[in-house]
Design an enzyme around this catalytic site. Structure first.
Site, short mmCIF file in Angstrom:
data_model
loop_
_atom_site.label_atom_id
_atom_site.label_comp_id
_atom_site.label_asym_id
_atom_site.label_seq_id
_atom_site.Cartn_x
_atom_site.Cartn_y
_atom_site.Cartn_z
N ARG A 1 -0.11 -8.16 13.30
CA ARG A 1 -1.24 -7.34 12.76
C ARG A 1 -1.54 -8.07 11.53
O ARG A 1 -2.36 -7.54 10.89
CB ARG A 1 0.43 -6.25 11.52
CG ARG A 1 0.89 -5.48 12.92
CD ARG A 1 2.40 -4.94 12.72
NE ARG A 1 2.49 -4.47 10.88
CZ ARG A 1 3.10 -3.85 10.50
NH1 ARG A 1 4.44 -4.41 10.58
NH2 ARG A 1 3.32 -3.12 9.25
N ARG B 1 11.59 -0.68 11.28
CA ARG B 1 10.56 0.02 11.55
C ARG B 1 10.42 -1.08 13.29
O ARG B 1 10.57 -2.11 13.14
CB ARG B 1 9.02 0.08 10.68
CG ARG B 1 8.67 1.22 10.37
CD ARG B 1 7.75 0.94 9.49
NE ARG B 1 6.18 0.39 10.03
CZ ARG B 1 4.88 0.20 9.62
NH1 ARG B 1 5.49 0.84 8.18
NH2 ARG B 1 4.23 -0.28 9.90
N ARG C 1 -9.95 1.12 8.35
CA ARG C 1 -8.95 -0.28 9.25
C ARG C 1 -10.36 -0.56 10.10
O ARG C 1 -9.47 -2.02 10.26
CB ARG C 1 -7.74 -0.23 9.83
CG ARG C 1 -6.44 -0.57 9.39
CD ARG C 1 -5.38 -0.08 10.16
NE ARG C 1 -4.02 -1.10 10.26
CZ ARG C 1 -2.67 -0.75 9.56
NH1 ARG C 1 -3.20 0.58 8.96
NH2 ARG C 1 -2.14 -1.32 9.26
N ARG D 1 12.36 -5.42 5.81
CA ARG D 1 12.84 -4.40 5.22
C ARG D 1 13.08 -2.98 5.28
O ARG D 1 12.80 -3.39 7.10
CB ARG D 1 10.88 -4.09 4.13
CG ARG D 1 10.28 -3.53 5.89
CD ARG D 1 9.12 -3.06 4.99
NE ARG D 1 7.88 -3.07 6.62
CZ ARG D 1 6.42 -2.55 6.37
NH1 ARG D 1 5.79 -3.05 4.72
NH2 ARG D 1 5.98 -2.85 7.13
N LYS E 1 0.68 -1.44 0.46
CA LYS E 1 0.13 -0.09 -0.14
C LYS E 1 0.53 1.19 -0.12
O LYS E 1 0.73 2.14 -0.62
CB LYS E 1 -0.77 0.17 1.23
CG LYS E 1 -2.09 -0.90 1.62
CD LYS E 1 -2.87 -0.67 2.78
CE LYS E 1 -2.37 -0.73 3.74
NZ LYS E 1 -1.95 -1.23 4.30
P1 AMP Z 1 1.22 0.27 8.87
O1 AMP Z 1 1.76 1.87 8.88
O2 AMP Z 1 -0.21 1.09 8.43
O3 AMP Z 1 1.45 -0.60 8.50
O4 AMP Z 1 0.46 1.16 10.90
C1 AMP Z 1 1.09 0.69 11.20
C2 AMP Z 1 0.00 0.78 12.99
O5 AMP Z 1 -0.03 1.81 13.30
C3 AMP Z 1 -0.30 -0.48 12.63
O6 AMP Z 1 -0.38 -1.76 13.50
C4 AMP Z 1 -1.68 0.01 14.02
O7 AMP Z 1 -1.06 -0.29 14.92
C5 AMP Z 1 -1.28 1.53 14.18
N1 AMP Z 1 -2.62 2.19 12.75
C6 AMP Z 1 -1.91 2.52 11.31
N2 AMP Z 1 -3.63 3.07 10.79
C7 AMP Z 1 -3.92 2.62 11.54
C8 AMP Z 1 -5.64 2.66 11.55
N3 AMP Z 1 -5.99 3.52 10.49
N4 AMP Z 1 -6.64 2.17 12.67
C9 AMP Z 1 -5.90 1.85 14.10
N5 AMP Z 1 -4.71 1.97 13.99
C10 AMP Z 1 -4.13 2.27 13.48
#
Ligand code: AMP
Length: 214
Positions: A172, A161, A88, A127, A13
């Protein structure tokens, strides 16, 4: 035009949203990036969400919806945005729908990147990014030409990360299937959902996305 990219962690994404941002002039809105900035800046929100993110759980809808509501009101979003990592949950999808209705905006496309989970673990745990310019690399699939030196800017410091370890990735993925996957049906019923094969090469996925978005 506003677009939503859906799919599990590691499906591409973020990578694809950055490419679409350039090609179509849409602004990438990544809630994960917004939260990581809050943590880096040690804000009140950052302190609240750090543990949740590091354990692979979802942050509360209340925090996320407030962040997005504020962000889409900024002037650079007026020509369109691409949502990466939001919504989400069904609650977030409903909140987005009300928010957009109020502003007389709509979502043109919801695109699901279809991938298989086990490949996501390998993709994510390998990564890393350049601290200087943000270029993305992978231990197996995309190494810097010269080990330890960024191809783009020559930087020699890289980061991973905090939530990209195997245990957290598996949490996740569980969170994705339990809380996020139901919104695929939600958008399917609205008739605006399209699917793209996220296992294809990065360039092929970009080409397909550009075609779907038009
Ligand atoms: P990402 O960078 O999109 O993989 O998000 C990393 C982490 O941020 C996720 O595992 C959640 O803990 C939090 N997070 C990001 N976007 C959301 C969302 N829309 N709703 C809830 N938690 C989020």
């Amino acid at each position: 035009m506003n677009v939503i990219l859906l799919g599990p962690p590691g499906c591409g994404k973020g990578t694809q949203a950055k490419r679409i941002e350039k090609a179509k002039g849409l602004v990438q809105l990544s809630t994960g990036d917004m939260l990581r900035r809050e943590i880096a800046d040690e804000t009140e929100i950052g302190v609240q969400v750090k543990e949740t993110m590091n354990s692979g759980q979802l942050v509360s809808d209340k925090i996320i919806v407030a962040l997005i509501a504020k962000r889409i009101d900024e002037p650079d979003c007026k020509d369109g945005f691409i949502l990466d990592g939001f919504p989400r949950t069904l609650g977030q999808a409903d909140a987005l729908s009300s928010m957009l209705k109020e502003k007389n905006l709509e979502v043109a496309n919801v695109i699901e990147l279809k991938v298989d989970d086990e490949s996501m673990v390998t993709r994510i745990t390998g990564r890393f990014t350049c601290d200087e310019c943000g270029a993305g690399y992978h231990d197996e699939f995309s190494k810097p030409r010269e080990p330890g030196v960024c191809d783009i800017c020559g930087g020699n410091r890289f980061s991973r990360r905090a939530d990209d370890n195997e245990e957290t990735v598996r949490s996740r993925l569980v969170a994705y299937h339990e809380q996020t996957a139901p919104i695929i049906a939600y958008y399917g019923e609205k008739g605006i959902l399209r699917s793209v094969d996220g296992m294809a090469s990065i360039d092929k996925v970009t080409a397909e996305l550009n075609e779907v978005i038009g």
